[in-house]
Write an enzyme that holds these catalytic residues in place. Sequence first.
Site, PDB file in Angstrom:
ATOM      1  N   HIS A  25       0.600  -0.888   0.200  1.00  0.00           N
ATOM      2  CA  HIS A  25       0.608   0.051  -0.107  1.00  0.00           C
ATOM      3  C   HIS A  25       1.061   1.458  -0.026  1.00  0.00           C
ATOM      4  O   HIS A  25       0.321   2.704  -0.352  1.00  0.00           O
ATOM      5  CB  HIS A  25      -0.544   0.461   1.224  1.00  0.00           C
ATOM      6  CG  HIS A  25      -1.258  -0.768   1.547  1.00  0.00           C
ATOM      7  ND1 HIS A  25      -1.623  -2.253   1.706  1.00  0.00           N
ATOM      8  CD2 HIS A  25      -2.939  -1.071   1.172  1.00  0.00           C
ATOM      9  CE1 HIS A  25      -2.684  -2.833   1.412  1.00  0.00           C
ATOM     10  NE2 HIS A  25      -4.119  -2.320   1.128  1.00  0.00           N
ATOM     11  N   ASP A  85      -5.164  -6.455  -7.507  1.00  0.00           N
ATOM     12  CA  ASP A  85      -5.040  -5.388  -6.426  1.00  0.00           C
ATOM     13  C   ASP A  85      -4.770  -4.139  -6.410  1.00  0.00           C
ATOM     14  O   ASP A  85      -4.933  -3.707  -7.798  1.00  0.00           O
ATOM     15  CB  ASP A  85      -3.724  -5.709  -5.711  1.00  0.00           C
ATOM     16  CG  ASP A  85      -3.580  -5.697  -4.301  1.00  0.00           C
ATOM     17  OD1 ASP A  85      -5.012  -5.150  -3.812  1.00  0.00           O
ATOM     18  OD2 ASP A  85      -2.797  -5.952  -3.551  1.00  0.00           O
TER      19      ASP A  85
END
Length: 222
Positions: free
Chosen positions: A86, A157
């Site tokens: 992230h 993702d």
Amino acid sequence: LPELTHAVGRQIGAELASLGITMTLAPVADVNTRVDNPVIGTRSFGADTGRVATHVAAWTKGLQESGVAACVKHWPGHGDTDLDSHLDLPRVEVAEDVLAEREVVPFRAAVKAGAAAVMTSHVVVSAWDPAAPATLSRAAVDRLRADLGFTGVVVSDALDMAGAAAGRGIPEAAVLSLAAGCDLLCLGPSTGTDDDDVALVGEVQAAIVRAVVDGRLAERRL
């Protein structure tokens, strides 16, 4: 027990189906071998490859028996990383035989169990592609197709994550994901307004169209 994992997957599938949800972005098939892994943790079934494979397959079967598609993640494995994709771009720096005997095994079990979808990771697997994270790497997606015989849906993702978007932006990450072989693009919500999210979808759409017109992206991919 695998039987309990199967039952839990089936129950979760029943609850999702009752709400009209047809796919869930689970289970996690990462073998969590790095003790300081900041992102996978208890989402993984553990650090033992065989155990992870057994439980991933059991959960996948249970879920899909309820009519909900499983999306197994994060191909080819986010367990041996010390960075959070992230926020950064993790790397898995192991030999190809280690990947085959550790990271790939649970995904192979999931494919054999009939998993409908697989989600890629924003992780550079240097033995396959020293530059691009798996989401943006044709080599990584081809391994999933050719080596595991997976014929289902490949999902990226979330493309707002730094592992995919840093230095290039979300629209370009979307183009590269499609070119690499992803079929569905996961666009995470912004921290702004609904209008910001709608605008982002428009920007991604425009970038994809430009890439087709410019010859960077084959139209058949769409």
